[in-house]
Motif scaffolding. Structure first.
Motif, PDB file in Angstrom:
ATOM      1  N   PRO A 101      -3.942  -1.195  -4.233  1.00  0.00           N
ATOM      2  CA  PRO A 101      -5.508  -0.801  -3.607  1.00  0.00           C
ATOM      3  C   PRO A 101      -6.223  -0.250  -4.955  1.00  0.00           C
ATOM      4  O   PRO A 101      -6.915  -0.628  -5.319  1.00  0.00           O
ATOM      5  CB  PRO A 101      -5.503  -0.470  -1.974  1.00  0.00           C
ATOM      6  N   LEU A 146      -5.456  -7.652   2.288  1.00  0.00           N
ATOM      7  CA  LEU A 146      -5.758  -8.875   1.498  1.00  0.00           C
ATOM      8  C   LEU A 146      -6.285  -9.495   1.118  1.00  0.00           C
ATOM      9  O   LEU A 146      -6.753 -10.960   2.366  1.00  0.00           O
ATOM     10  CB  LEU A 146      -4.593  -8.710   1.089  1.00  0.00           C
ATOM     11  N   SER A 173       0.774  -1.153  -0.250  1.00  0.00           N
ATOM     12  CA  SER A 173       0.271  -0.403   0.058  1.00  0.00           C
ATOM     13  C   SER A 173       0.901   1.376   0.099  1.00  0.00           C
ATOM     14  O   SER A 173       1.560   1.715   1.113  1.00  0.00           O
ATOM     15  CB  SER A 173      -0.241  -0.038   1.846  1.00  0.00           C
ATOM     16  N   TYR A 197      -8.440  -5.668  -1.574  1.00  0.00           N
ATOM     17  CA  TYR A 197      -8.353  -5.041  -0.442  1.00  0.00           C
ATOM     18  C   TYR A 197      -9.541  -4.375   0.297  1.00  0.00           C
ATOM     19  O   TYR A 197     -10.835  -3.927   0.002  1.00  0.00           O
ATOM     20  CB  TYR A 197      -7.909  -4.002  -0.289  1.00  0.00           C
TER      21      TYR A 197
END
Length: 313
Positions: A138, A159, A118, A145
């Motif tokens: 994401p 996840l 991320s 996600y």
């Protein structure tokens, strides 16, 4: 496993998406002499996930299913983990956090891995886009996600691998990079526990003959999975490396450390209640890491999850 509720949409960053969706060519991997096939003859298609490891992120979810867990130093002397999956995928993994420059070199041991993370420092994004890996963010795959409303951001992003575009071959990621699971080599010294310290974090591995595992403690506290089970490793490698400042800083101005995983040096392998002094060698970024004993034999490992702790030499 703790309950997950109220999935909030993940914010989209146009800049990150554009960079990470860039086409990347080429495959990497192999042993010092070339490709390292698994016992099935097929390269593993691994999913590597950057895992948060500060107090509010614990207990983590999905670590027990990983073939390999790498531990590295990040800003302020703290630690972060990268869980590598191929044999099987857990339903949920997390909390997921940002990538580092160290990850790019480390992952070149695998054949075009998928890296779930991320965000990253903005100046690092072009390097991620050019790396021989498939980014799973994401922004790129929002359906994979979700955020857990029981935790505070940024320690609440998870996840679901089954909803991601990644597919796995089922081969063991550890075997894929040349680790050999076989009977123990001669020698070794009896060991009850070993602690590895970072400037602001520590890991202790304590041998449990009853469980045939090295039970993990983090910062002096027993580490557990989200469902309450103790985290434990079949094997632990303490790999002594150079950790130096990188060219990148985090949002608060702290310099990100860079862990050098190409080169050679000493290491300690914990297996079956013993410790073994070994050497590690990785001649180039396109090579895998070989672990050998003082007699020049390949080090062998007990079947099960392997932790590789990258520690300052």
């Amino acid at each position: 496993m703790h309950a997950f509720r109220a999935k909030r949409p993940v914010a989209v960053s146009a800049v990150l998406s554009a960079l990470l969706l860039a086409a990347v060519a080429g495959c990497r991997g192999g042993s010092p002499g070339g490709t390292a096939p698994t016992s099935s003859g097929a390269r593993a298609h691994v999913l590597a996930v950057k895992i948060d490891n500060v107090g509010p992120a614990r207990p983590q979810t999905g670590l027990g299913k990983a073939d390999l867990i790498y531990v590295e130093q990040v800003e302020a002397g703290l630690s972060r983990m990268m869980a590598v999956y191929s044999s099987s995928l857990p339903p949920v993994v997390g909390p997921v956090r940002s990538a580092r420059e160290t990850d790019l070199e480390l992952l070149r041991q695998f054949d075009r891995p998928t890296l779930a993370f991320s965000g990253a420092q903005s100046k690092l994004l072009p390097a991620i886009a050019e790396a021989p890996l498939d980014p799973l963010t994401p922004e790129k795959d929002p359906d994979a996600y979700f955020r857990d409303s029981d935790r505070a951001a940024p320690h609440n992003l998870y996840l679901r691998p089954a909803r991601a575009s990644h597919t796995t071959t089922g081969a063991n990621a550890a075997e894929d990079i040349g680790l050999r699971f076989a009977a123990a080599v001669p020698g070794g010294r009896a060991l009850a526990d070993r602690t590895v310290r970072y400037p602001a974090a520590s890991f202790t591995f304590t041998w449990s003959a009853e469980r045939s595992r090295w039970l993990v403690s983090m910062d002096g506290t027993p580490a557990r999975t989200a469902d309450g089970a103790r985290l434990g490793a079949a094997d632990v490698v303490v790999q002594y490396v150079t950790v130096r400042p990188s060219l990148y800083r985090d949002r608060w101005g702290s310099t990100s450390p860079y862990t050098e995983t190409v080169g050679s040096g000493s290491a300690v392998v914990l297996r079956g209640g013993k410790e073994y002094d070994v050497r590690w060698s990785r001649p180039s970024a396109d090579s895998t890491t070989a672990f050998t004993t003082s007699s020049g034999e390949r080090m062998t490992f007990a079947p099960g999850q392997v932790w590789i702790v990258l520690a300052q030499k």
